[in-house]
Design an enzyme around this catalytic site. Structure first.
Site, short mmCIF file in Angstrom:
data_model
loop_
_atom_site.label_atom_id
_atom_site.label_comp_id
_atom_site.label_asym_id
_atom_site.label_seq_id
_atom_site.Cartn_x
_atom_site.Cartn_y
_atom_site.Cartn_z
N GLY A 10 -16.55 -47.68 15.49
CA GLY A 10 -17.84 -47.21 16.04
C GLY A 10 -18.72 -48.39 16.42
O GLY A 10 -18.83 -49.35 15.66
N ARG A 78 -10.74 -46.82 18.81
CA ARG A 78 -9.99 -46.62 17.56
C ARG A 78 -8.54 -46.43 18.00
O ARG A 78 -8.24 -45.50 18.73
CB ARG A 78 -10.50 -45.39 16.82
CG ARG A 78 -12.00 -45.45 16.50
CD ARG A 78 -12.40 -44.28 15.64
NE ARG A 78 -13.82 -43.97 15.75
CZ ARG A 78 -14.77 -44.50 14.99
NH1 ARG A 78 -14.47 -45.38 14.08
NH2 ARG A 78 -16.03 -44.13 15.14
N ASP A 109 -14.76 -50.63 8.12
CA ASP A 109 -13.62 -50.62 7.21
C ASP A 109 -12.29 -50.44 7.94
O ASP A 109 -11.30 -51.10 7.61
CB ASP A 109 -13.80 -49.58 6.10
CG ASP A 109 -13.94 -48.16 6.61
OD1 ASP A 109 -14.32 -47.99 7.78
OD2 ASP A 109 -13.66 -47.21 5.85
N THR A 132 -21.19 -52.16 11.68
CA THR A 132 -21.17 -50.70 11.56
C THR A 132 -22.55 -50.24 11.11
O THR A 132 -23.17 -50.89 10.27
CB THR A 132 -20.11 -50.20 10.56
OG1 THR A 132 -20.40 -48.82 10.23
CG2 THR A 132 -20.09 -50.99 9.26
N ASP A 134 -23.12 -47.77 9.30
CA ASP A 134 -23.04 -47.02 8.04
C ASP A 134 -23.47 -47.79 6.79
O ASP A 134 -23.80 -47.18 5.79
CB ASP A 134 -21.61 -46.49 7.83
CG ASP A 134 -21.29 -45.34 8.76
OD1 ASP A 134 -22.23 -44.84 9.42
OD2 ASP A 134 -20.12 -44.93 8.83
N ASP A 136 -21.59 -49.32 4.71
CA ASP A 136 -20.71 -48.80 3.66
C ASP A 136 -19.70 -49.83 3.16
O ASP A 136 -18.76 -49.47 2.45
CB ASP A 136 -19.97 -47.54 4.16
CG ASP A 136 -19.18 -47.81 5.43
OD1 ASP A 136 -19.34 -48.90 6.02
OD2 ASP A 136 -18.41 -46.93 5.84
N ARG A 178 -20.49 -41.09 7.11
CA ARG A 178 -19.37 -40.22 6.70
C ARG A 178 -19.19 -40.17 5.19
O ARG A 178 -19.00 -39.12 4.61
CB ARG A 178 -18.07 -40.75 7.32
CG ARG A 178 -17.66 -39.98 8.52
CD ARG A 178 -16.44 -40.61 9.13
NE ARG A 178 -16.73 -41.99 9.56
CZ ARG A 178 -15.90 -42.72 10.27
NH1 ARG A 178 -14.73 -42.24 10.60
NH2 ARG A 178 -16.22 -43.94 10.65
O1 F6P Z 1 -18.90 -45.80 12.63
C1 F6P Z 1 -19.63 -45.00 11.83
C2 F6P Z 1 -19.91 -43.66 12.36
O2 F6P Z 1 -21.09 -43.82 13.05
C3 F6P Z 1 -19.98 -42.57 11.30
O3 F6P Z 1 -21.17 -42.52 10.59
C4 F6P Z 1 -19.64 -41.34 12.07
O4 F6P Z 1 -19.13 -40.31 11.29
C5 F6P Z 1 -18.62 -41.83 13.02
O5 F6P Z 1 -18.93 -43.20 13.26
C6 F6P Z 1 -18.49 -41.05 14.29
O6 F6P Z 1 -17.88 -41.83 15.26
P1 F6P Z 1 -17.07 -41.33 16.53
O7 F6P Z 1 -17.73 -40.13 17.08
O8 F6P Z 1 -17.14 -42.51 17.44
O9 F6P Z 1 -15.69 -41.07 16.05
#
Ligand code: F6P
Length: 329
Positions: A10, A78, A109, A132, A134, A136, A178
């Protein structure tokens, strides 16, 4: 030395400032930088960023005026293929073919899991930067993008408070995260929200409804509840349903901020963090370090093995939970 830089997973505000720091620090030290587009997918497709002169090396100009821009000039993805052994072997071959000696991945991560797996098939150096929203990851107090995402959420909650107050309503605002309640908790404290629902602590809807009745008695005209998308009770829509079923005394509305939090110009603290970590990652690579993430803990720059950055879910500080409760009363 030739250093490859890419962003993955992300996107997060500040990734561009980090790319800029990597490029400028490496060039200042007399090394080359190859920009790999679209993360691990782009690596597998040999998709290198072309600089303004058409070459495959990044120049000082490739990163001009990008520190203030959201998104990532290198794009991100991804990759499923990269998760396979064949994909990892192919990536290692491509890195050897392009004579890349070191990699600086910027991501979360998933990115570092990928980097740790790649190290089994490739003997170049890899030092990551935490990018990120998050927050996290272990191994850094804050990740690049977190501060901006919280600021974006706070701006939204401030605006929602006006309309909530006017109509004497309760808003459930869902923020990203998440597995992690960092954005929700920081947003709640900073915006003066009354309640936060996060995955790290049990969310008791009966307790919340009891509290809401107390608020009515105290003539509280509006209530803001910040819900982390990863809360164990489900998202804001599910929580709204449960609260209504249990006799919530307020009329409720729900807003999921979603990807809005990933965009926008990074706040100054994200730009500073990104600049420090990008530069530190380059220095670490040049000193021969590998298999680690660059982070900042208590104002000190530190390196943490990739495996440790995602080994456990980062816990929120119980002091912050206490602070929220005190502030909300
Ligand atoms: O990278 C973190 C994040 O923003 C999360 O909090 C979220 O659940 C996820 O990415 C959603 O990402 P995408 O819609 O790009 O898969």
């Amino acid at each position: 030395m030739r250093i490859g830089v890419f962003t993955s997973g992300g996107d997060a505000p500040g990734m561009n400032a980090c790319i800029r720091a990597v490029v400028r620090s490496a060039l200042a030290a007399g090394h080359e930088v190859a920009g790999i587009s679209r993360g691990y997918s782009g690596l597998l497709a040999e998709d290198f960023l072309r600089s303004e002169d058409g070459g495959r090396r990044m120049t000082l100009r490739s990163v001009s005026d990008i520190a203030r821009r959201g998104g990532t000039i290198l794009h991100t993805s991804r990759s499923q293929e990269f998760r396979t052994e064949a994909g990892l072997r192919k990536a290692a071959d491509i890195l050897r073919k392009h004579e890349i000696d070191a990699l600086i991945p910027i991501g979360g991560d998933g990115t570092f899991r990928g980097a740790a797996a790649l190290a089994r098939f490739w003997d170049g150096r890899i030092v990551g930067c935490p990018g990120t929203i998050d927050n996290d990851l272990l191994g850094t107090d804050y990740t690049i993008g977190f501060a901006t995402a919280v600021q974006t959420a706070v701006d939204a909650v401030d605006k929602l408070r006006d309309t909530a107050d006017a109509h004497e309503r309760m808003f459930l605002v869902e923020v990203m995260g998440r597995h992690c309640g960092s954005i929700a908790l920081f947003c709640a404290i900073a915006s003066g929200a009354e309640i936060a629902a996060i995955p790290e602590t049990p969310t008791r809807t009966d307790e919340i409804v009891r509290l809401l009745h107390e608020f009515v008695q105290r003539r509280k005209t509006s209530v803001m509840m910040i819900v982390a998308e990863g809360d164990e009770q489900g998202g804001a829509v599910e929580l709204q349903r449960q609260l209504q079923e249990l006799g919530c005394p307020y009329e409720t509305r729900v807003l999921a901020l979603g990807h809005l939090q990933r965009g926008g110009s990074p706040v100054f603290s994200d730009r500073i963090l990104a600049s420090r970590l990008g530069d530190f990652a380059v220095r670490a690579v040049l000193e021969g370090r590998t298999g680690v993430m660059a982070g900042e803990i208590g104002g000190r720059l530190v390196l943490t093995p990739f495996e440790e950055t995602y080994a456990a879910h980062r816990q929120v500080d119980p002091e912050d939970m206490r602070l929220l409760q005190i502030m909300a009363t």
